[in-house]
Each structure stands twice: as C-alpha cells, then as structure tokens.
Design a protein around this motif. Sequence first.
Motif, PDB file in Angstrom:
ATOM      1  N   ILE A 181      -2.791  46.213  54.352  1.00  8.78           N
ATOM      2  CA  ILE A 181      -1.728  47.182  54.050  1.00  8.78           C
ATOM      3  C   ILE A 181      -2.169  48.570  54.468  1.00  8.78           C
ATOM      4  O   ILE A 181      -3.292  49.001  54.167  1.00  8.78           O
ATOM      5  N   ASP A 182      -1.308  49.278  55.163  1.00 12.63           N
ATOM      6  CA  ASP A 182      -1.603  50.636  55.606  1.00 12.63           C
ATOM      7  C   ASP A 182      -1.573  51.579  54.406  1.00 12.63           C
ATOM      8  O   ASP A 182      -0.540  51.712  53.732  1.00 12.63           O
ATOM      9  N   VAL A 186       1.286  54.246  51.045  1.00  6.54           N
ATOM     10  CA  VAL A 186       1.140  54.633  49.640  1.00  6.54           C
ATOM     11  C   VAL A 186       1.037  56.149  49.518  1.00  6.54           C
ATOM     12  O   VAL A 186       1.646  56.754  48.621  1.00  6.54           O
ATOM     13  N   ARG A 187       0.286  56.785  50.411  1.00  2.54           N
ATOM     14  CA  ARG A 187       0.171  58.244  50.366  1.00  2.54           C
ATOM     15  C   ARG A 187       1.522  58.910  50.597  1.00  2.54           C
ATOM     16  O   ARG A 187       1.855  59.912  49.941  1.00  2.54           O
ATOM     17  N   ALA A 188       2.300  58.367  51.503  1.00  2.00           N
ATOM     18  CA  ALA A 188       3.626  58.937  51.758  1.00  2.00           C
ATOM     19  C   ALA A 188       4.518  58.809  50.535  1.00  2.00           C
ATOM     20  O   ALA A 188       5.254  59.753  50.185  1.00  2.00           O
ATOM     21  N   ALA A 189       4.455  57.670  49.861  1.00  2.00           N
ATOM     22  CA  ALA A 189       5.262  57.482  48.653  1.00  2.00           C
ATOM     23  C   ALA A 189       4.831  58.432  47.549  1.00  2.00           C
ATOM     24  O   ALA A 189       5.679  59.031  46.852  1.00  2.00           O
ATOM     25  N   ARG A 190       3.516  58.615  47.383  1.00  2.00           N
ATOM     26  CA  ARG A 190       3.033  59.538  46.353  1.00  2.00           C
ATOM     27  C   ARG A 190       3.424  60.968  46.675  1.00  2.00           C
ATOM     28  O   ARG A 190       3.752  61.766  45.772  1.00  2.00           O
ATOM     29  N   SER A 191       3.394  61.341  47.956  1.00  2.00           N
ATOM     30  CA  SER A 191       3.773  62.714  48.337  1.00  2.00           C
ATOM     31  C   SER A 191       5.244  62.990  48.107  1.00  2.00           C
ATOM     32  O   SER A 191       5.649  64.139  47.952  1.00  2.00           O
ATOM     33  N   LEU A 192       6.045  61.929  48.080  1.00  4.47           N
ATOM     34  CA  LEU A 192       7.482  62.088  47.838  1.00  4.47           C
ATOM     35  C   LEU A 192       7.831  61.993  46.357  1.00  4.47           C
ATOM     36  O   LEU A 192       9.016  61.989  45.999  1.00  4.47           O
ATOM     37  N   GLY A 193       6.825  61.925  45.510  1.00  2.75           N
ATOM     38  CA  GLY A 193       7.058  61.974  44.067  1.00  2.75           C
ATOM     39  C   GLY A 193       6.981  60.646  43.345  1.00  2.75           C
ATOM     40  O   GLY A 193       7.259  60.589  42.148  1.00  2.75           O
ATOM     41  N   TRP A 197       2.422  53.568  39.640  1.00  3.99           N
ATOM     42  CA  TRP A 197       3.006  52.259  39.381  1.00  3.99           C
ATOM     43  C   TRP A 197       4.175  51.975  40.315  1.00  3.99           C
ATOM     44  O   TRP A 197       4.317  50.864  40.831  1.00  3.99           O
ATOM     45  N   SER A 198       5.037  52.965  40.537  1.00  4.65           N
ATOM     46  CA  SER A 198       6.173  52.775  41.434  1.00  4.65           C
ATOM     47  C   SER A 198       5.717  52.520  42.867  1.00  4.65           C
ATOM     48  O   SER A 198       6.271  51.658  43.567  1.00  4.65           O
ATOM     49  N   ALA A 199       4.691  53.249  43.321  1.00  2.15           N
ATOM     50  CA  ALA A 199       4.168  53.037  44.672  1.00  2.15           C
ATOM     51  C   ALA A 199       3.580  51.643  44.802  1.00  2.15           C
ATOM     52  O   ALA A 199       3.751  50.966  45.841  1.00  2.15           O
ATOM     53  N   PHE A 200       2.895  51.176  43.771  1.00  2.00           N
ATOM     54  CA  PHE A 200       2.332  49.823  43.827  1.00  2.00           C
ATOM     55  C   PHE A 200       3.434  48.771  43.843  1.00  2.00           C
ATOM     56  O   PHE A 200       3.411  47.839  44.658  1.00  2.00           O
ATOM     57  N   SER A 208       1.820  42.350  49.731  1.00  2.00           N
ATOM     58  CA  SER A 208       0.740  41.418  49.395  1.00  2.00           C
ATOM     59  C   SER A 208       1.252  40.018  49.064  1.00  2.00           C
ATOM     60  O   SER A 208       0.449  39.110  48.839  1.00  2.00           O
ATOM     61  N   LEU A 209       2.564  39.840  49.029  1.00  2.00           N
ATOM     62  CA  LEU A 209       3.128  38.546  48.656  1.00  2.00           C
ATOM     63  C   LEU A 209       2.717  37.402  49.599  1.00  2.00           C
ATOM     64  O   LEU A 209       2.489  36.284  49.134  1.00  2.00           O
ATOM     65  N   PRO A 210       2.628  37.619  50.928  1.00  2.00           N
ATOM     66  CA  PRO A 210       2.147  36.507  51.769  1.00  2.00           C
ATOM     67  C   PRO A 210       0.760  36.001  51.372  1.00  2.00           C
ATOM     68  O   PRO A 210       0.522  34.789  51.332  1.00  2.00           O
ATOM     69  N   GLY A 211      -0.166  36.908  51.074  1.00  2.00           N
ATOM     70  CA  GLY A 211      -1.494  36.484  50.627  1.00  2.00           C
ATOM     71  C   GLY A 211      -1.451  35.803  49.276  1.00  2.00           C
ATOM     72  O   GLY A 211      -2.159  34.815  49.041  1.00  2.00           O
TER      73      GLY A 211
END
Length: 306
Positions: A181-182, A186-193, A197-200, A208-211
């Motif tokens: 996973i890039d 996650v950093r982009a989601a956190r920067s947008l507020g 937990w929401s980013a995860f 991660s569902l395929p694994g």
Amino acid sequence: MTRTGSARWLRSWLLLIAVPLLVFGVFYCAPIANLLRLSFSVAEGQTGANADGLDIYAKLLGDEYFLLIVWRTVKLSLLTTLACAILCYPVSMVVAQSKGWAQTCLFIVLLMPLMTSVTVTTYGWLILLGQAGVVNSALMGLGVIDRPQRLLQNETAIVVGLVQVMSVFMVLSVAAALQSIDSNHVRAARSLGASPWSAFWRIVFPQSLPGLRTGCLLVFSLSMSAYATPGVLGGPRLKFVSFLIYQQAMQLLDWPRAAAMAVLLLIVTTGVWGLASAYGQLKTWRRRQAEAAVPAFAQAGRQGAI
C-alpha cells in the motif's frame, strides 16, 4: 502483427507454459485422478451391492456420523480462520510498519514454529493445558479457580492449537498486502482532515483485503486437512475427517472408502475456495462499475451545467 509473427508468438507462449503445465499435471492432476479412480474401485472381499463404486459415496452421504464429523471439521476450521484474521491483523500491521533488523527479528519469530514439527508443538499444549499444566496451576495460584479445569479434549483446545499453528500464514499474507500500500494515500487523507481511524478504514483496510482473503483461504484449507493438532488436543471423541481417512486407510485397509472421504473433503474445501473467489470477483466487478460510473456522472453534470 503478421501471421508469421503471430505464429512465433503463440509458439513461444506455449513453450513458456509447457513446463508449469507438465509439473501441475504430474504432481497435482495425476494424483487427484488416481484418487478418484481409487474411490470408485471395490475393496477386496466385497461382492454384490457393495461392488458398486457409487455405493461408497451413497453410504457416506447418508451416514449421520460422517456428516457430523464433516460439519465439525468445517465449523472449527471456520472458527480458526476467523480467530486468525482477528488476532493476526494487528500483528501484520506491526510487521509491515517495522523496518530493518526489527522486521527481520519479527519474521524469525513468526517462522520459528515452522521449523518444529506440528506434533511436537501440539504436545506442548498438553503441558500448558493439562490438569496439572501451567494454565491450571497459574489460575489456582491466583485464586481464580478452586480445582483444575478440563481444558483439553474440547473444541476450544482444538481451535487454540490450530490458531497457533496457522497464524504465521495469515500474518505473512496480510503483511505482504499492507507493505504494497502506498503510504502517500494515507498522508493525503490525513492532510485533508481524516482521522487515523478513518484513514485506516477507508484506505488501508480495503487495499489489504486481497491479502486477508488469501490468508483466510490458506488457514481454512490447512485447518480442514489438519491431523495431529485435532487428534492430540481433541482426543478420540472429537475427530476430524482427516482422522477418519487415516483410520480407514491404515487400520481398516479400506482404501476405496478412504479415497471417497478424501474426495468429499477436497470437494468441500474447493467449494469454499470457489465461493470466496466468486465473492472477490463480485466485489471487484462492483468496484469497477462504480469507478466507471463516476466519470460518466461527472460528464453528465458538466453537460447539464452548460
């Protein structure tokens, strides 16, 4: 591409897959075909109605005792898979986020049980869960219980033992998916507020569902065919299908019946694999349909605005 170029490409492609197909046919298809042939054969000394190979399958499918053991095998394998998924996902995140020597040490700890025989590892649980074992002694020392509890020869003990044996396959499968996973997403989601937990939940977990699906299929398949762990921790009362197959083949010398049981076990396991794969394909198709619908919706919106 010219006709000559197409023929050359096709010949190269066939040569490329020839060796894998040969290995697959020799080491998988041929044994399965021999197993099917043996399941329809007739055991020595059987005559009359018992000489029909289909009679073995009819008797097995009508045997309540055999169906009960099949249900127990499927149920405990599913419980083992669920427990591994819940307990091993956080461990997989720790493994995926660790770096350098720390990650190497974690992999060594995870792979160490594979270097020991499953039978030896399972007998270790007898020392821990026995009447005079470590767990009962600790609970009595703490005053939690007054007398030793029966922690062995039950379904819980089987699931605990299987989880300990199968957890490494779940951790490695999920950790591999998490590492792919890039982190910029996650950093982009956190920067947008977005909260951690929401980013995860919206970014990390879906990717991660395929694994997780691969780990669940591996754990379920290996649990369905487990022999030593259910036999030692479950005792003679709680049998798995693998124990019945061994009993028919090695003790009763009824190879056709043992082969038929193995074929039915393979069908059940493959059926679960097929349902899981179909569900994954359906989810992928729906996601692609949703992704394709977004540009069309945006285009319609722009045309309406104009």
